[in-house]
Design a protein around this motif. Structure first.
Motif, PDB file in Angstrom:
ATOM      1  N   VAL A   1       0.836  -1.203   0.000  1.00  0.00           N
ATOM      2  CA  VAL A   1       0.000   0.000   0.000  1.00  0.00           C
ATOM      3  C   VAL A   1       0.870   1.252   0.000  1.00  0.00           C
ATOM      4  CG1 VAL A   1      -1.610   1.367   1.382  1.00  0.00           C
ATOM      5  CG2 VAL A   1      -2.016  -1.077   1.037  1.00  0.00           C
ATOM      6  N   GLU A   2       1.879   1.265   0.835  1.00  0.00           N
ATOM      7  CA  GLU A   2       2.755   2.434   0.933  1.00  0.00           C
ATOM      8  C   GLU A   2       3.478   2.680  -0.387  1.00  0.00           C
ATOM      9  OE1 GLU A   2       4.355   5.798   2.515  1.00  0.00           O
ATOM     10  OE2 GLU A   2       2.786   4.520   3.373  1.00  0.00           O
ATOM     11  N   ARG A   3       3.941   1.618  -1.008  1.00  0.00           N
ATOM     12  CA  ARG A   3       4.664   1.747  -2.274  1.00  0.00           C
ATOM     13  C   ARG A   3       3.748   2.324  -3.364  1.00  0.00           C
ATOM     14  NH1 ARG A   3      10.033   0.026  -3.987  1.00  0.00           N
ATOM     15  NH2 ARG A   3      10.025   0.181  -6.246  1.00  0.00           N
ATOM     16  N   ILE A   4       2.511   1.826  -3.424  1.00  0.00           N
ATOM     17  CA  ILE A   4       1.563   2.310  -4.435  1.00  0.00           C
ATOM     18  C   ILE A   4       1.230   3.780  -4.190  1.00  0.00           C
ATOM     19  CG2 ILE A   4      -0.762   2.028  -5.384  1.00  0.00           C
ATOM     20  CD1 ILE A   4      -0.539  -0.951  -4.459  1.00  0.00           C
ATOM     21  N   ALA A   5       0.923   4.105  -2.928  1.00  0.00           N
ATOM     22  CA  ALA A   5       0.524   5.469  -2.588  1.00  0.00           C
ATOM     23  C   ALA A   5       1.650   6.463  -2.866  1.00  0.00           C
ATOM     24  CB  ALA A   5       0.108   5.537  -1.121  1.00  0.00           C
ATOM     25  N   THR A   6       2.871   6.039  -2.628  1.00  0.00           N
ATOM     26  CA  THR A   6       4.020   6.916  -2.872  1.00  0.00           C
ATOM     27  C   THR A   6       4.217   7.158  -4.372  1.00  0.00           C
ATOM     28  OG1 THR A   6       5.112   6.101  -0.874  1.00  0.00           O
ATOM     29  CG2 THR A   6       6.506   7.179  -2.519  1.00  0.00           C
ATOM     30  N   ALA A   7       3.944   6.139  -5.173  1.00  0.00           N
ATOM     31  CA  ALA A   7       4.162   6.248  -6.611  1.00  0.00           C
ATOM     32  C   ALA A   7       3.027   6.971  -7.335  1.00  0.00           C
ATOM     33  CB  ALA A   7       4.338   4.858  -7.218  1.00  0.00           C
ATOM     34  N   ALA A   8       1.820   6.915  -6.773  1.00  0.00           N
ATOM     35  CA  ALA A   8       0.644   7.464  -7.470  1.00  0.00           C
ATOM     36  C   ALA A   8       0.703   8.980  -7.548  1.00  0.00           C
ATOM     37  CB  ALA A   8      -0.623   7.027  -6.751  1.00  0.00           C
ATOM     38  N   ARG A   9       0.178   9.524  -8.660  1.00  0.00           N
ATOM     39  CA  ARG A   9       0.124  10.968  -8.826  1.00  0.00           C
ATOM     40  C   ARG A   9      -1.196  11.341  -9.501  1.00  0.00           C
ATOM     41  NH1 ARG A   9       4.817   9.674 -12.624  1.00  0.00           N
ATOM     42  NH2 ARG A   9       3.959   9.771 -14.745  1.00  0.00           N
ATOM     43  N   PRO A  10      -1.606  12.589  -9.408  1.00  0.00           N
ATOM     44  CA  PRO A  10      -2.887  13.004  -9.987  1.00  0.00           C
ATOM     45  C   PRO A  10      -3.034  12.567 -11.445  1.00  0.00           C
ATOM     46  CG  PRO A  10      -1.992  14.763  -8.652  1.00  0.00           C
ATOM     47  CD  PRO A  10      -0.921  13.707  -8.712  1.00  0.00           C
ATOM     48  N   GLY A  11      -4.227  12.062 -11.766  1.00  0.00           N
ATOM     49  CA  GLY A  11      -4.495  11.573 -13.112  1.00  0.00           C
ATOM     50  C   GLY A  11      -4.311  10.077 -13.262  1.00  0.00           C
ATOM     51  N   ASP A  12      -3.717   9.429 -12.254  1.00  0.00           N
ATOM     52  CA  ASP A  12      -3.492   7.984 -12.326  1.00  0.00           C
ATOM     53  C   ASP A  12      -4.782   7.200 -12.079  1.00  0.00           C
ATOM     54  OD1 ASP A  12      -0.839   8.358 -12.825  1.00  0.00           O
ATOM     55  OD2 ASP A  12      -0.129   7.727 -10.843  1.00  0.00           O
ATOM     56  N   HIS A  13      -4.776   5.967 -12.561  1.00  0.00           N
ATOM     57  CA  HIS A  13      -5.883   5.040 -12.352  1.00  0.00           C
ATOM     58  C   HIS A  13      -5.312   3.776 -11.716  1.00  0.00           C
ATOM     59  CE1 HIS A  13      -8.820   7.303 -14.878  1.00  0.00           C
ATOM     60  NE2 HIS A  13      -7.682   7.794 -15.361  1.00  0.00           N
ATOM     61  N   ILE A  14      -5.716   3.505 -10.484  1.00  0.00           N
ATOM     62  CA  ILE A  14      -5.234   2.331  -9.757  1.00  0.00           C
ATOM     63  C   ILE A  14      -6.266   1.225  -9.907  1.00  0.00           C
ATOM     64  CG2 ILE A  14      -4.515   1.407  -7.532  1.00  0.00           C
ATOM     65  CD1 ILE A  14      -3.713   4.213  -6.693  1.00  0.00           C
ATOM     66  N   LEU A  15      -5.877   0.165 -10.628  1.00  0.00           N
ATOM     67  CA  LEU A  15      -6.778  -0.939 -10.938  1.00  0.00           C
ATOM     68  C   LEU A  15      -6.439  -2.119 -10.037  1.00  0.00           C
ATOM     69  CD1 LEU A  15      -8.874  -2.423 -12.662  1.00  0.00           C
ATOM     70  CD2 LEU A  15      -7.092  -2.794 -14.389  1.00  0.00           C
ATOM     71  N   VAL A  16      -7.306  -2.382  -9.053  1.00  0.00           N
ATOM     72  CA  VAL A  16      -7.095  -3.474  -8.099  1.00  0.00           C
ATOM     73  C   VAL A  16      -7.866  -4.698  -8.583  1.00  0.00           C
ATOM     74  CG1 VAL A  16      -7.349  -4.216  -5.718  1.00  0.00           C
ATOM     75  CG2 VAL A  16      -6.814  -1.818  -6.220  1.00  0.00           C
ATOM     76  N   MET A  17      -7.153  -5.831  -8.714  1.00  0.00           N
ATOM     77  CA  MET A  17      -7.775  -7.047  -9.249  1.00  0.00           C
ATOM     78  C   MET A  17      -7.565  -8.220  -8.300  1.00  0.00           C
ATOM     79  SD  MET A  17      -6.677  -6.621 -13.275  1.00  0.00           S
ATOM     80  CE  MET A  17      -5.014  -6.051 -12.863  1.00  0.00           C
ATOM     81  N   SER A  18      -8.673  -8.801  -7.858  1.00  0.00           N
ATOM     82  CA  SER A  18      -8.638  -9.952  -6.956  1.00  0.00           C
ATOM     83  C   SER A  18     -10.023 -10.564  -6.905  1.00  0.00           C
ATOM     84  CB  SER A  18      -8.219  -9.512  -5.545  1.00  0.00           C
ATOM     85  OG  SER A  18      -8.421 -10.553  -4.604  1.00  0.00           O
ATOM     86  N   ASN A  19     -10.111 -11.868  -6.640  1.00  0.00           N
ATOM     87  CA  ASN A  19     -11.420 -12.487  -6.453  1.00  0.00           C
ATOM     88  C   ASN A  19     -11.777 -12.615  -4.977  1.00  0.00           C
ATOM     89  OD1 ASN A  19      -9.704 -14.595  -5.713  1.00  0.00           O
ATOM     90  ND2 ASN A  19     -10.964 -16.173  -6.661  1.00  0.00           N
ATOM     91  N   GLY A  20     -11.050 -11.875  -4.135  1.00  0.00           N
ATOM     92  CA  GLY A  20     -11.339 -11.841  -2.703  1.00  0.00           C
ATOM     93  C   GLY A  20     -11.354 -10.423  -2.183  1.00  0.00           C
ATOM     94  N   GLY A  21     -11.316 -10.288  -0.877  1.00  0.00           N
ATOM     95  CA  GLY A  21     -11.370  -8.967  -0.249  1.00  0.00           C
ATOM     96  C   GLY A  21     -10.058  -8.210  -0.302  1.00  0.00           C
ATOM     97  N   PHE A  22      -8.941  -8.920  -0.573  1.00  0.00           N
ATOM     98  CA  PHE A  22      -7.616  -8.305  -0.712  1.00  0.00           C
ATOM     99  C   PHE A  22      -7.250  -7.476   0.515  1.00  0.00           C
ATOM    100  CE2 PHE A  22      -4.782  -6.764  -4.486  1.00  0.00           C
ATOM    101  CZ  PHE A  22      -3.655  -6.939  -3.714  1.00  0.00           C
TER     102      PHE A  22
END
Length: 448
Positions: free
Chosen positions: A414-435
């Protein structure tokens, strides 16, 4: 009748519980993890839930125990049922005998797209005032529930090829005996119970053998595996979709246009909320199946204009600082590739941060790990959660280079993703569970 359901909080068994209660039965049930949202749905229906599988539940003395396919030998309650010679049945068999008998069943089978196509079909019938019952492996946004008894002969069911129960290793869909059957596609999956694609084709052949001559098979013309199934023996009329010379759909994601074609040219068009060639194909199958029960194409297209998709199918969970987070059920390489490609067409050149949890039994076995890099190539960055995997996700994704990051700790991810994300990005989370609640974790972290 009093029925006690083992594994009641799964989507399928929870749906059976709701249908049974609506049909007037007394329903109780148990599960190892009694948790929302299914637990809330069930309790709202007046269903008593018990945590765990203690053998003492035999003292409830139900008329029948209904056993979900997540229950294996060694389960304390199941062993007590067997030792005491108590009456039990699988979920699909109970459903067939008590809900589906005598109804016009519309079954939707295939490796991908079952939930979305079932939801489209149920909505088209609803808009045509046919008030169908349904049991779907997700929650259609138009209905807000995954199961409904319905007040007419029509019943739409997601026809799953996974096995029935500990005592019945046939696919669930063998029990449903549909009048109308959609065969959406067929790839290798469920490596925990099937040895190869031929083994799954055999189960689809068994399904085809149960269909009446007065019925209809709606089959994907682009799937060689389905053609092999039909060539083994078919006694039911077949209509194909994805047929270059017959029924097919096209359209434009930017405008939201959906166009239905037949052998003589364009049949009709509408504007809808979904995107992607896979969803247009799903729509074509649903329109053909609905026509079999009397819904004209024009009326079906009108209904699709008001179709609101399914929870966890490209569901936007929130937008923070211009960063949008999606939740999607994709867990097979083909579904992952299709989902990423659909988002790419929708957003253009904006960055896609793909976040993957290989959680299905097939993915945990590592059977399809070699296919993962290609399925993720249209993503700008890939984040994989490798907790409890029995194979090296880092090595499997190595061909993606520095774009891929693997972590066995969810908070680190989570920390790695949040640090890398910037305005305009689309974070696509894929799982068949609650993750692990990663969607909310990301939204909170981005907001902070």
């Amino acid at each position: 009748m009093h029925i006690h359901i083992l594994g009641i909080c799964g989507t399928f068994m929870g749906g059976i519980a709701q249908l049974a209660a609506a049909a007037g039965h007394r329903v109780t049930g148990c599960d190892a993890n009694v948790y929302p949202p299914m637990s809330d749905q069930l309790r709202a229906t007046g269903i008593e839930l018990i945590e765990g599988y203690a053998a003492a539940q035999c003292a409830l003395k139900p008329d029948l125990f209904v056993v979900g396919n997540a229950i294996s030998r060694g389960n304390a309650l199941l062993e007590a049922i067997l030792d005491q010679g108590l009456p039990y049945v699988s979920g699909p068999q109970w459903l067939a005998d008590n809900i589906l008998q005598g109804r016009w069943v519309l079954g939707v089978a295939g490796t991908h797209g079952k939930t979305t196509t079932s939801s489209m079909l149920a909505w088209i019938l609803e808009e045509a005032n046919l008030a169908p019952g349904f049991l779907i492996g997700g929650v259609p946004l138009n209905f807000g529930v995954s199961a409904r008894l319905g007040g007419t002969p029509f019943f739409v069911i997601e026809a799953d090829e996974y096995d029935t129960a500990f005592c019945d290793k046939r696919s669930k869909f063998i029990h449903y005996r549909p009048q109308t059957a959609i065969l959406n596609n067929l790839e290798f999956d469920h490596a925990d119970i099937f040895s190869d694609l031929a083994a799954i084709e055999m189960q689809f052949h068994h399904l085809v053998r149960t269909l009446p001559t007065s019925g209809l098979i709606v089959a994907n013309a682009g799937e060689a595996s389905l053609e092999r199934v039909l060539q083994r023996g078919c006694w039911t009329p077949v209509e194909h979709f994805n047929d270059p010379a017959g029924y097919r759909t096209d359209g434009d994601d930017a405008s939201g246009e959906l166009i239905l074609h037949g052998s003589a040219g364009e049949i009709g068009r509408t504007v809808w909320q979904l995107s992607g060639a896979h969803n247009r194909a799903n729509a074509c199958a649903a329109l053909l199946a609905a026509r079999h029960v009397g819904v004209p194409f024009a009326q079906g297209l009108e209904a699709l204009a008001r179709f609101g998709n399914v929870k966890r199918r490209m569901e936007v969970r929130g937008t923070v600082r211009g960063i949008t987070i999606y939740d999607d059920f994709a867990h097979h390489p083909t579904a992952i590739a299709t989902t990423v490609a659909g988002l790419r067409r929708k957003i253009g050149q904006a960055r896609i941060l793909a976040v993957l949890e290989p959680r299905s039994n097939t993915m945990k076995l590592g059977t399809m790990k070699s296919q993962l890099p290609d399925s993720l190539r249209e993503s700008d960055a890939i984040y994989c959660y490798a907790g409890n995997l029995g194979w090296d996700a880092g090595a499997a994704l190595a061909s993606l280079g520095e774009r891929a990051y693997v972590a066995e700790d969810l908070e680190v991810l989570v920390e790695r993703i949040a640090t890398a994300a910037r305005p305009g990005d689309h974070i696509l989370v894929m799982s068949n569970g609650g993750f692990g609640g990663i969607h909310d974790k990301l939204l909170r972290r981005l907001a902070a």
